[in-house]
Design a protein around this motif. Structure first.
Motif, short mmCIF file in Angstrom:
data_model
loop_
_atom_site.label_atom_id
_atom_site.label_comp_id
_atom_site.label_asym_id
_atom_site.label_seq_id
_atom_site.Cartn_x
_atom_site.Cartn_y
_atom_site.Cartn_z
N LYS A 1 2.62 1.70 7.87
CA LYS A 1 1.67 0.94 8.71
C LYS A 1 0.26 1.50 8.58
O LYS A 1 -0.71 0.76 8.69
CB LYS A 1 2.12 0.99 10.18
CG LYS A 1 3.21 -0.03 10.48
CD LYS A 1 3.53 -0.06 11.98
CE LYS A 1 5.01 -0.33 12.20
NZ LYS A 1 5.63 0.59 13.16
N ARG A 2 0.18 2.80 8.36
CA ARG A 2 -1.14 3.43 8.20
C ARG A 2 -1.72 3.21 6.81
O ARG A 2 -2.78 3.72 6.47
CB ARG A 2 -1.04 4.93 8.44
CG ARG A 2 -0.81 5.28 9.88
CD ARG A 2 -2.09 5.04 10.66
NE ARG A 2 -1.83 4.95 12.07
CZ ARG A 2 -2.61 5.49 13.00
NH1 ARG A 2 -3.69 6.15 12.66
NH2 ARG A 2 -2.33 5.33 14.27
N GLY A 3 -0.96 2.53 5.94
CA GLY A 3 -1.45 2.24 4.60
C GLY A 3 -1.43 3.45 3.66
O GLY A 3 -2.13 3.47 2.65
N VAL A 4 -0.64 4.45 3.99
CA VAL A 4 -0.58 5.64 3.13
C VAL A 4 0.15 5.32 1.82
O VAL A 4 -0.27 5.72 0.74
CB VAL A 4 0.13 6.80 3.87
CG1 VAL A 4 0.39 7.98 2.94
CG2 VAL A 4 -0.71 7.23 5.07
N ALA A 5 1.23 4.60 1.93
CA ALA A 5 1.99 4.17 0.75
C ALA A 5 3.05 3.18 1.21
O ALA A 5 3.31 3.05 2.41
CB ALA A 5 2.68 5.36 0.09
N VAL B 1 9.50 7.49 10.89
CA VAL B 1 8.33 8.22 10.38
C VAL B 1 7.78 7.51 9.13
O VAL B 1 6.57 7.33 8.97
CB VAL B 1 8.73 9.68 10.04
CG1 VAL B 1 7.64 10.39 9.28
CG2 VAL B 1 9.08 10.43 11.33
N LEU B 2 8.72 7.11 8.30
CA LEU B 2 8.37 6.42 7.06
C LEU B 2 7.59 5.13 7.35
O LEU B 2 6.56 4.85 6.71
CB LEU B 2 9.72 6.10 6.46
CG LEU B 2 9.99 5.89 5.03
CD1 LEU B 2 11.33 6.54 4.74
CD2 LEU B 2 10.10 4.43 4.82
N MET C 1 -1.94 -0.27 -2.89
CA MET C 1 -1.24 0.85 -2.26
C MET C 1 -0.09 1.30 -3.16
O MET C 1 0.66 0.47 -3.67
CB MET C 1 -0.69 0.38 -0.90
CG MET C 1 -0.35 1.53 -0.02
SD MET C 1 0.41 1.16 1.59
CE MET C 1 0.35 -0.59 1.83
N ALA C 2 0.01 2.60 -3.35
CA ALA C 2 1.10 3.12 -4.18
C ALA C 2 2.44 2.78 -3.53
O ALA C 2 2.54 2.74 -2.31
CB ALA C 2 0.97 4.63 -4.31
N SER C 3 3.42 2.52 -4.36
CA SER C 3 4.73 2.16 -3.83
C SER C 3 5.80 3.07 -4.43
O SER C 3 5.78 3.35 -5.63
CB SER C 3 4.99 0.70 -4.19
OG SER C 3 6.32 0.37 -3.94
N PHE C 4 6.68 3.56 -3.57
CA PHE C 4 7.73 4.47 -4.02
C PHE C 4 9.09 3.95 -3.59
O PHE C 4 9.22 3.33 -2.55
CB PHE C 4 7.52 5.87 -3.45
CG PHE C 4 6.20 6.46 -3.82
CD1 PHE C 4 5.97 6.99 -5.08
CD2 PHE C 4 5.15 6.46 -2.90
CE1 PHE C 4 4.75 7.52 -5.42
CE2 PHE C 4 3.91 6.99 -3.23
CZ PHE C 4 3.71 7.52 -4.49
#
Ligand code: IPM
Ligand code: MG
Length: 370
Positions: free
Chosen positions: A31-35, A25-26, A1-4
């Motif tokens: 949790k949804r694994g978006v990033a 929101v973040l 997973m990309a990390s920012f």
């Protein structure tokens, strides 16, 4: 997973309470694994002055420089009305813009259908409004030198601010405007005052040249900045992208913001030039509204502009356009459903708190992606 890596600067007034909602929101996106979003927080504005006598500390500046994106709340308040000029809360924001080289400020003004009646203009003038103000952010009269107040021999005082632009500064902001117009309705309106200002004459020449040579497919019109302010309240839907200097952009973006019903709705992105090696841009995202000290701490603030600013970070800094679309959709859905903070409520309408609005947006994210 990309990390920012996100640097949070909530600031003063309502800044901290709206930032809390962004964190919700973040973590939904995490949790949804978006990033994965690594966050760190710092102080800016009056709270930074209280802590260390400066509007932002050197260590927080270094963290801002190192971050993938900075999320900024708001600064200022009556408490700091008398602090030394160089340490005033706004100085922290101006230093971030200047030192990070954030020359391109994107201020979309979108009127959600559900809010057309909250605008001070007639609903038919603003329904479906979607304009983008591209404001130059690191030059012009905000930063030009000399900038001073001097005492003359006769004892009188004289104040000077300097409006100054050179070719490359105008070229790069013009390119941002033309590029973005290309993703929208292909029209750029360039606002200046060439009828009184030399900087306006050069602005108009340079924008014309960039348009003709590099973006012949985009329609370009020139409008005097004062007329632009008038047109914005007369017939705002004639505009797609408006490009202008730092001071005119400050003013025109407040006008455009109010067309949408509330300053509490408007996000913004401030971007630097792409790095020569990584292609990444330095960036800062902030709501257009201020710190609203009168309602701070009361749970009345509208967190939508702050959450919308995070959506812009998803889009412009993290390359997560789908996630940004999802978040924008969740905001629309909540508004369509009639959820209102006080600033966007019609008289007699029920209102929710800052936390409830944040929770409603998270719930809408769940519903849409179910
Ligand atoms: C804005 C604000 C700032 C500006 C202030 C807080 C310095 O009005 O971001 O529009 O004038 O740029
Ligand atoms: Mg402003």
């Amino acid at each position: 997973m990309a990390s920012f890596n996100l640097f949070l600067l909530p600031g003063d007034g309502i800044g901290p309470e709206i930032m809390v909602q962004v964190k919700e929101v973040l973590s939904w996106f995490e949790k949804r694994g978006v990033a994965k979003f690594e966050t760190e927080s710092g102080l800016v504005g009056g709270c930074a002055y209280d802590a260390h006598g400066k509007a932002i500390s050197e260590s927080d500046m270094a963290l801002a420089q190192a971050a993938d994106a900075v999320l900024f709340g708001a600064v200022g308040g009556p408490k700091w009305a008398d602090v030394p000029y160089d340490a005033r809360p706004e100085a922290g924001l101006l230093r971030l813009r200047k030192d990070l080289g954030l020359f391109a400020n994107l201020r979309p003004a979108i009127c959600y259908p559900a809010l057309a009646s909250a605008s001070s203009l007639k609903p038919e003038l603003v329904e479906g409004l979607d304009i983008l103000i591209v404001r130059e952010l690191t030059g012009g009269v905000y930063f030009g030198e000399p900038k001073e107040i001097v005492t003359l021999e006769n004892g009188e005082k004289r104040a000077v601010d300097t409006q100054v632009y050179s070719t490359h500064e105008i070229e790069r902001i013009a390119r941002v405007a033309f590029d973005l117009a290309g993703t929208r309705r292909n029209k750029v309106s360039s606002a200046e005052k060439h009828n009184v200002m030399k900087s306006g004459v050069l602005w108009k020449q340079v924008v014309t040249k960039v348009g003709k040579e590099e973006y012949p497919q985009v329609e370009l019109e020139h409008v005097l900045a004062d007329n632009c302010a008038m047109q914005l309240v007369r017939r705002p839907k004639q505009y797609d992208v408006i490009v202008c200097d730092n001071l005119f952009g400050d003013i025109l973006s407040d006008v455009a913001a109010m067309l949408t019903g509330s300053l509490g709705m408007l996000p913004s992105a401030s971007l630097g030039a792409p790095d020569a090696v990584t292609g990444k841009r330095k960036s800062l995202y902030e709501p257009v509204h201020g710190s609203a000290p009168d309602i701070a701490g009361k749970g009345l603030a509208n967190p939508i502009a702050m959450i919308g600013s995070f959506a812009m970070a998803l889009r412009y800094s993290f390359g997560l356009g789908d996630a940004a679309d999802l978040l924008d959709k969740a905001i629309s859905r909540v508004l369509d459903g009639g959820t209102r903070t006080a600033d966007i409520a019609a008289p007699g309408e029920n209102t929710v708190s800052t936390t409830e609005m944040g929770a409603a947006i998270v719930a809408a994210l769940n519903e849409i992606s179910a």
